[in-house]
Design an enzyme around this catalytic site. Structure first.
Site, PDB file in Angstrom:
ATOM      1  N   ASN A 148       0.802  -1.221   0.000  1.00  0.00           N
ATOM      2  CA  ASN A 148       0.000   0.000   0.000  1.00  0.00           C
ATOM      3  C   ASN A 148       0.837   1.275   0.000  1.00  0.00           C
ATOM      4  O   ASN A 148       0.384   2.327   0.423  1.00  0.00           O
ATOM      5  CB  ASN A 148      -0.981   0.009   1.182  1.00  0.00           C
ATOM      6  CG  ASN A 148      -0.310  -0.231   2.524  1.00  0.00           C
ATOM      7  OD1 ASN A 148       0.910  -0.142   2.642  1.00  0.00           O
ATOM      8  ND2 ASN A 148      -1.108  -0.530   3.535  1.00  0.00           N
ATOM      9  N   ARG A 286       3.409   6.570  12.090  1.00  0.00           N
ATOM     10  CA  ARG A 286       2.825   6.012  13.306  1.00  0.00           C
ATOM     11  C   ARG A 286       2.633   7.135  14.318  1.00  0.00           C
ATOM     12  O   ARG A 286       3.485   8.000  14.485  1.00  0.00           O
ATOM     13  CB  ARG A 286       3.709   4.905  13.900  1.00  0.00           C
ATOM     14  CG  ARG A 286       3.672   3.593  13.130  1.00  0.00           C
ATOM     15  CD  ARG A 286       2.280   2.958  13.164  1.00  0.00           C
ATOM     16  NE  ARG A 286       2.205   1.702  12.427  1.00  0.00           N
ATOM     17  CZ  ARG A 286       1.809   1.587  11.172  1.00  0.00           C
ATOM     18  NH1 ARG A 286       1.471   2.671  10.466  1.00  0.00           N
ATOM     19  NH2 ARG A 286       1.744   0.402  10.595  1.00  0.00           N
ATOM     20  N   GLN A 315      -4.963   2.839  18.715  1.00  0.00           N
ATOM     21  CA  GLN A 315      -5.988   2.788  17.681  1.00  0.00           C
ATOM     22  C   GLN A 315      -6.972   1.661  18.002  1.00  0.00           C
ATOM     23  O   GLN A 315      -6.523   0.560  18.287  1.00  0.00           O
ATOM     24  CB  GLN A 315      -5.363   2.575  16.296  1.00  0.00           C
ATOM     25  CG  GLN A 315      -4.577   3.768  15.824  1.00  0.00           C
ATOM     26  CD  GLN A 315      -4.077   3.662  14.387  1.00  0.00           C
ATOM     27  OE1 GLN A 315      -3.483   4.583  13.867  1.00  0.00           O
ATOM     28  NE2 GLN A 315      -4.291   2.534  13.740  1.00  0.00           N
ATOM     29  N   HIS A 334      -7.393   5.822  10.585  1.00  0.00           N
ATOM     30  CA  HIS A 334      -6.279   5.225   9.840  1.00  0.00           C
ATOM     31  C   HIS A 334      -6.795   4.630   8.529  1.00  0.00           C
ATOM     32  O   HIS A 334      -7.218   3.478   8.468  1.00  0.00           O
ATOM     33  CB  HIS A 334      -5.618   4.147  10.698  1.00  0.00           C
ATOM     34  CG  HIS A 334      -4.263   3.746  10.209  1.00  0.00           C
ATOM     35  ND1 HIS A 334      -3.408   2.966  10.943  1.00  0.00           N
ATOM     36  CD2 HIS A 334      -3.593   4.020   9.058  1.00  0.00           C
ATOM     37  CE1 HIS A 334      -2.290   2.769  10.281  1.00  0.00           C
ATOM     38  NE2 HIS A 334      -2.386   3.391   9.119  1.00  0.00           N
TER      39      HIS A 334
END
Length: 380
Positions: A148, A286, A315, A334
């Site tokens: 990705n 992050r 998260q 995210h």
């Protein structure tokens, strides 16, 4: 997001105590229990047949796994002693999770996972796993390197433009029935001519620099590895060995470094104070690389003119996370690396690695974070 280097397969230096027995990565014959932890799509599950990165889509591998006699448990319930994941930890052989809805595999869970051999990240970035504990237990941790990176780099470019053009306040004016051009124009700038520095120039960082080049910016990068001359020419970026020296020059800072012991809390109150006043920051790497309260304070006092990203710690982010309410932010959940296109790529990568696991074959070298108890050098 974690950025694996293109040269990783050639220069991987791995180390682990020799007394630690590795759990055999190659699956012995018989049915395996595989657990997947993904976000739940609910009413959005049917919007696309390629929406495979959710609980309902289950990476599109359920029929394939079950046809071979394996058990495949999929859930989004991952927190607390009574969650669904906790029930399966003692006897699961493989855990698949994603950076977008991470199942935190810390030392206490790893110790309970007596049958566990393989931890797979559907995507890139495996810092939700205690890598040292995984290595000490002889486990293998792998991710779908490169799956990705385009998605994240495109998203970073979008966030830079959203911040520097002061887009969101204008959008809110439309929703609220307002019309105040001056309120937007007073904080809006062109990207051309600005100095943009990326902290980390791995796969994502390089892709971002390539996409920024046509904007005629002054491009800088800091990384533990210097690019080869051809790549520097392609990106038009200049190497800066001294991080703080680079940061002082930047109008825009983009975080593209993995979360490690060395980078955790890298941007604390003191470092943020050294940045150019009114800097814009984009962080899709992050959340824990930043001191969350220091960022919120700097957005409030104007040291940071705008902050955007899709990564938080933990998260999902709690409702009282300071980034939810700080001024001049463009935060989202995210999402950058879980586009439909990215989902198809990391789902295919997970299937390929599971197939190799069942056949007793190695994965592509660049996918390993921990291999049978050996930890990759950049995480030491």
């Amino acid at each position: 997001m974690t950025m694996m280097r293109a040269a990783f397969s050639a220069v991987r230096a791995l180390t682990t105590p020799k007394s630690v027995p590795a759990r055999c990565l190659h699956a012995p014959p018989g049915s395996k229990k595989i657990v997947g932890v993904f976000y739940k799509a609910k009413e959005y599950a049917s919007t696309s047949p390629n929406f495979v990165g959710c609980v309902e889509g289950a990476l599109g591998i359920r029929d394939w796994l079950e046809s071979q006699g394996h058990q495949y448990i999929v859930t989004d319930d991952k927190e607390g002693p009574d969650c669904e994941l906790e029930k399966h930890i003692p006897d699961m052989h493989v855990l698949i999770t994603t950076p977008f809805h991470p199942a935190y595999m810390l030392e206490n869970r790893i110790k309970k996972a007596k049958n566990l051999q393989l931890l797979l990240t559907a995507g890139i970035g495996s810092d939700h796993i205690d890598l040292r504990a995984a290595a000490a237990a002889g486990l293998t941790v792998a991710e779908v390197t490169g799956s990705n990176v385009v998605s994240v780099a495109e998203d970073e470019l979008m966030r830079i433009l959203i911040l520097i053009r002061n887009f969101l306040p204008g959008y809110r004016q439309v929703l609220d029935g307002d019309w105040n051009v001056a309120a937007i124009a007073s904080r809006a700038y062109d990207l051309e001519g600005k100095t943009v520095g990326t902290v980390g120039a791995g796969r994502i960082g390089r892709l971002l620099l390539q996409r920024l080049k046509p904007f005629n910016c002054n491009l800088l990068y800091h990384d533990r590895l210097k690019m080869d001359p051809e790549m520097e020419n392609q990106t038009g970026a200049k190497y800066e060995e001294d991080l703080d020296g680079m940061l002082k020059k930047c109008d825009i800072v983009v975080i593209n470094t993995p979360l490690t012991d060395k980078t955790r809390g890298m941007f604390d109150k003191d470092r943020i104070a050294k940045l150019k006043k009114g800097v814009f920051i984009v962080n899709n790497a992050r959340g824990a690389i930043m001191d969350a309260q220091a960022v919120a304070d700097a957005c409030s006092n104007g040291q940071i003119a705008g902050y955007s990203g899709d990564v938080w710690y933990p998260q999902p982010a709690p409702k009282d996370h300071p980034w939810r309410h700080m001024p001049n932010h463009a935060m989202t959940p995210h999402i950058s690396g879980t586009t439909i296109d990215a989902q198809l790529r990391y789902a295919a990568g997970v299937k390929d690695m599971l197939d190799s696991y069942f056949k007793g074959e190695d994965f592509p070298p660049q996918n390993y974070i921990v291999k049978e108890g050996q930890l990759a050098s950049q995480y030491m």
